[in-house]
Motif scaffolding. Structure first.
Motif, PDB file in Angstrom:
ATOM      1  N   ILE A 158       0.829  -1.209   0.000  1.00  0.00           N
ATOM      2  CA  ILE A 158       0.000   0.000   0.000  1.00  0.00           C
ATOM      3  C   ILE A 158       0.862   1.258   0.000  1.00  0.00           C
ATOM      4  O   ILE A 158       0.580   2.216  -0.707  1.00  0.00           O
ATOM      5  N   GLY A 159       1.917   1.230   0.795  1.00  0.00           N
ATOM      6  CA  GLY A 159       2.765   2.421   0.890  1.00  0.00           C
ATOM      7  C   GLY A 159       3.779   2.558  -0.230  1.00  0.00           C
ATOM      8  O   GLY A 159       4.345   3.634  -0.420  1.00  0.00           O
ATOM      9  N   GLY A 160       4.022   1.474  -0.971  1.00  0.00           N
ATOM     10  CA  GLY A 160       5.023   1.533  -2.031  1.00  0.00           C
ATOM     11  C   GLY A 160       6.419   1.805  -1.503  1.00  0.00           C
ATOM     12  O   GLY A 160       7.213   2.503  -2.139  1.00  0.00           O
ATOM     13  N   MET A 161       6.725   1.227  -0.330  1.00  0.00           N
ATOM     14  CA  MET A 161       8.025   1.470   0.314  1.00  0.00           C
ATOM     15  C   MET A 161       8.687   0.126   0.620  1.00  0.00           C
ATOM     16  O   MET A 161       8.740  -0.309   1.784  1.00  0.00           O
ATOM     17  N   PRO A 162       9.186  -0.565  -0.412  1.00  0.00           N
ATOM     18  CA  PRO A 162       9.750  -1.900  -0.189  1.00  0.00           C
ATOM     19  C   PRO A 162      10.966  -1.915   0.729  1.00  0.00           C
ATOM     20  O   PRO A 162      11.214  -2.911   1.407  1.00  0.00           O
ATOM     21  N   GLU A 163      11.700  -0.809   0.778  1.00  0.00           N
ATOM     22  CA  GLU A 163      12.874  -0.772   1.650  1.00  0.00           C
ATOM     23  C   GLU A 163      12.455  -0.847   3.116  1.00  0.00           C
ATOM     24  O   GLU A 163      13.134  -1.471   3.936  1.00  0.00           O
ATOM     25  N   ASN A 164      11.335  -0.206   3.454  1.00  0.00           N
ATOM     26  CA  ASN A 164      10.822  -0.299   4.814  1.00  0.00           C
ATOM     27  C   ASN A 164      10.315  -1.708   5.107  1.00  0.00           C
ATOM     28  O   ASN A 164      10.498  -2.232   6.210  1.00  0.00           O
ATOM     29  N   ALA A 165       9.683  -2.307   4.093  1.00  0.00           N
ATOM     30  CA  ALA A 165       9.209  -3.682   4.244  1.00  0.00           C
ATOM     31  C   ALA A 165      10.382  -4.614   4.505  1.00  0.00           C
ATOM     32  O   ALA A 165      10.320  -5.500   5.369  1.00  0.00           O
ATOM     33  N   PHE A 166      11.465  -4.409   3.774  1.00  0.00           N
ATOM     34  CA  PHE A 166      12.664  -5.231   3.941  1.00  0.00           C
ATOM     35  C   PHE A 166      13.157  -5.171   5.391  1.00  0.00           C
ATOM     36  O   PHE A 166      13.512  -6.200   5.992  1.00  0.00           O
ATOM     37  N   GLY A 167      13.151  -3.968   5.976  1.00  0.00           N
ATOM     38  CA  GLY A 167      13.606  -3.804   7.345  1.00  0.00           C
ATOM     39  C   GLY A 167      12.765  -4.601   8.336  1.00  0.00           C
ATOM     40  O   GLY A 167      13.296  -5.159   9.305  1.00  0.00           O
ATOM     41  N   HIS A 168      11.477  -4.696   8.081  1.00  0.00           N
ATOM     42  CA  HIS A 168      10.625  -5.444   9.009  1.00  0.00           C
ATOM     43  C   HIS A 168      10.734  -6.945   8.787  1.00  0.00           C
ATOM     44  O   HIS A 168      10.573  -7.717   9.746  1.00  0.00           O
ATOM     45  N   TYR A 169      11.039  -7.367   7.574  1.00  0.00           N
ATOM     46  CA  TYR A 169      11.327  -8.792   7.377  1.00  0.00           C
ATOM     47  C   TYR A 169      12.657  -9.151   8.054  1.00  0.00           C
ATOM     48  O   TYR A 169      12.816 -10.251   8.585  1.00  0.00           O
ATOM     49  N   GLU A 170      13.594  -8.213   8.049  1.00  0.00           N
ATOM     50  CA  GLU A 170      14.832  -8.440   8.793  1.00  0.00           C
ATOM     51  C   GLU A 170      14.542  -8.583  10.287  1.00  0.00           C
ATOM     52  O   GLU A 170      15.121  -9.447  10.967  1.00  0.00           O
ATOM     53  N   ALA A 171      13.652  -7.740  10.801  1.00  0.00           N
ATOM     54  CA  ALA A 171      13.284  -7.823  12.216  1.00  0.00           C
ATOM     55  C   ALA A 171      12.641  -9.178  12.515  1.00  0.00           C
ATOM     56  O   ALA A 171      12.912  -9.796  13.554  1.00  0.00           O
ATOM     57  N   GLU A 185      10.846 -14.001   1.676  1.00  0.00           N
ATOM     58  CA  GLU A 185      10.488 -12.598   1.452  1.00  0.00           C
ATOM     59  C   GLU A 185      11.738 -11.723   1.375  1.00  0.00           C
ATOM     60  O   GLU A 185      11.811 -10.794   0.559  1.00  0.00           O
ATOM     61  N   LEU A 186      12.720 -12.014   2.210  1.00  0.00           N
ATOM     62  CA  LEU A 186      13.975 -11.252   2.162  1.00  0.00           C
ATOM     63  C   LEU A 186      14.685 -11.435   0.831  1.00  0.00           C
ATOM     64  O   LEU A 186      15.185 -10.467   0.237  1.00  0.00           O
ATOM     65  N   ASP A 194      17.905  -4.753  -5.212  1.00  0.00           N
ATOM     66  CA  ASP A 194      19.309  -4.943  -5.589  1.00  0.00           C
ATOM     67  C   ASP A 194      20.228  -4.717  -4.380  1.00  0.00           C
ATOM     68  O   ASP A 194      21.212  -3.976  -4.448  1.00  0.00           O
ATOM     69  N   ASN A 195      19.868  -5.360  -3.270  1.00  0.00           N
ATOM     70  CA  ASN A 195      20.683  -5.212  -2.059  1.00  0.00           C
ATOM     71  C   ASN A 195      21.045  -6.571  -1.470  1.00  0.00           C
ATOM     72  O   ASN A 195      20.969  -6.782  -0.257  1.00  0.00           O
ATOM     73  N   HIS A 196      21.461  -7.493  -2.348  1.00  0.00           N
ATOM     74  CA  HIS A 196      21.848  -8.814  -1.869  1.00  0.00           C
ATOM     75  C   HIS A 196      23.018  -8.726  -0.883  1.00  0.00           C
ATOM     76  O   HIS A 196      23.135  -9.543   0.035  1.00  0.00           O
ATOM     77  N   GLY A 197      23.874  -7.718  -1.086  1.00  0.00           N
ATOM     78  CA  GLY A 197      25.011  -7.555  -0.186  1.00  0.00           C
ATOM     79  C   GLY A 197      24.557  -7.291   1.238  1.00  0.00           C
ATOM     80  O   GLY A 197      25.108  -7.854   2.195  1.00  0.00           O
ATOM     81  N   GLU A 198      23.536  -6.438   1.384  1.00  0.00           N
ATOM     82  CA  GLU A 198      23.002  -6.150   2.720  1.00  0.00           C
ATOM     83  C   GLU A 198      22.404  -7.406   3.339  1.00  0.00           C
ATOM     84  O   GLU A 198      22.590  -7.679   4.529  1.00  0.00           O
ATOM     85  N   LEU A 199      21.715  -8.194   2.501  1.00  0.00           N
ATOM     86  CA  LEU A 199      21.097  -9.415   3.014  1.00  0.00           C
ATOM     87  C   LEU A 199      22.153 -10.416   3.468  1.00  0.00           C
ATOM     88  O   LEU A 199      22.027 -11.032   4.537  1.00  0.00           O
ATOM     89  N   ILE A 200      23.202 -10.571   2.668  1.00  0.00           N
ATOM     90  CA  ILE A 200      24.279 -11.489   3.043  1.00  0.00           C
ATOM     91  C   ILE A 200      24.918 -11.071   4.349  1.00  0.00           C
ATOM     92  O   ILE A 200      25.185 -11.880   5.230  1.00  0.00           O
ATOM     93  N   HIS A 201      25.156  -9.762   4.471  1.00  0.00           N
ATOM     94  CA  HIS A 201      25.753  -9.236   5.709  1.00  0.00           C
ATOM     95  C   HIS A 201      24.831  -9.507   6.906  1.00  0.00           C
ATOM     96  O   HIS A 201      25.296  -9.892   7.991  1.00  0.00           O
TER      97      HIS A 201
END
Length: 204
Positions: A158-171, A185-186, A194-201
């Protein structure tokens, strides 16, 4: 005081006499006898319990007395919730609960009361605030994970903010590291962002 005594004597003669109760309401308000006013409002609510519209008005007043004069915001919250149970879109109760929601000690109690209001309105940003409070208040890992899912979905869909969604899947992953849905989902969002590096870290 003489007027108060007279009204009380009238009630002794005719218990529940509505005009006498209303007179006490006026007198206690003028003299700022808030404990007595609260009791009188409760008595009046009982006397007019079949008049739903009037009951709601009186409960709003009663909640205001507890909030503003008797230093009992928790009781005020309970009464405002009763109002919304009777009138789900009552503007005065919603406004009051939103104000009290800013109190961190009261927010966990208020969140489930406001949640259906925001659901009906489709107010996703306020829903996120409610979900965050409910997540923080929960002691159950599975519940906390689920609240993070709900927050992530609102941000992304709804918000169109996938980066914020990513942060909550990390949580969610930090809470339950082996959860396959969370990892899926991550991975999906990592591809979109395009942030596979962040996910790997994060996963290391």
């Amino acid at each position: 005081d003489d007027a108060i005594i007279a009204a009380r004597e009238a009630l002794d003669i005719a218990p529940g006499h509505l005009p006498a109760v209303q007179r006490l309401d006026e007198l206690y308000t003028i003299t700022e006898r808030w404990d007595d006013l609260a009791r009188t409002l409760e008595d009046t609510i009982d006397l007019v319990r079949d008049d739903q519209e009037r009951v709601v008005v009186l409960k709003i007043r009663l909640a205001g007395v507890f909030e503003q004069y008797l230093d009992d915001p928790q009781r005020a919250v309970e009464i405002y919730a009763e109002v919304l149970a009777a009138e789900p879109d009552n503007a005065a109760a919603i406004e009051a609960l939103e104000r009290l929601f800013e109190n961190d000690a009261l927010a966990p109690t208020i969140a489930p009361v406001l949640q259906p209001v925001y659901d009906r309105r489709g107010d996703w940003q306020k829903l996120i605030d409610v979900y965050c409070v409910r997540e923080a208040a929960s002691d159950d890992v599975a519940e906390k994970v689920d609240w993070n899912y709900k927050i992530a979905e609102l941000y992304e869909l709804i918000g169109g903010m996938p980066e914020n969604a990513f942060g909550h899947y990390e949580a969610a992953a930090a809470l339950d590291p082996g959860n396959e849905r969370t990892l899926a989902e991550l991975l999906r969002l990592a591809g979109e962002l395009d942030n596979h590096g962040e996910l790997i870290h994060f996963l290391q």
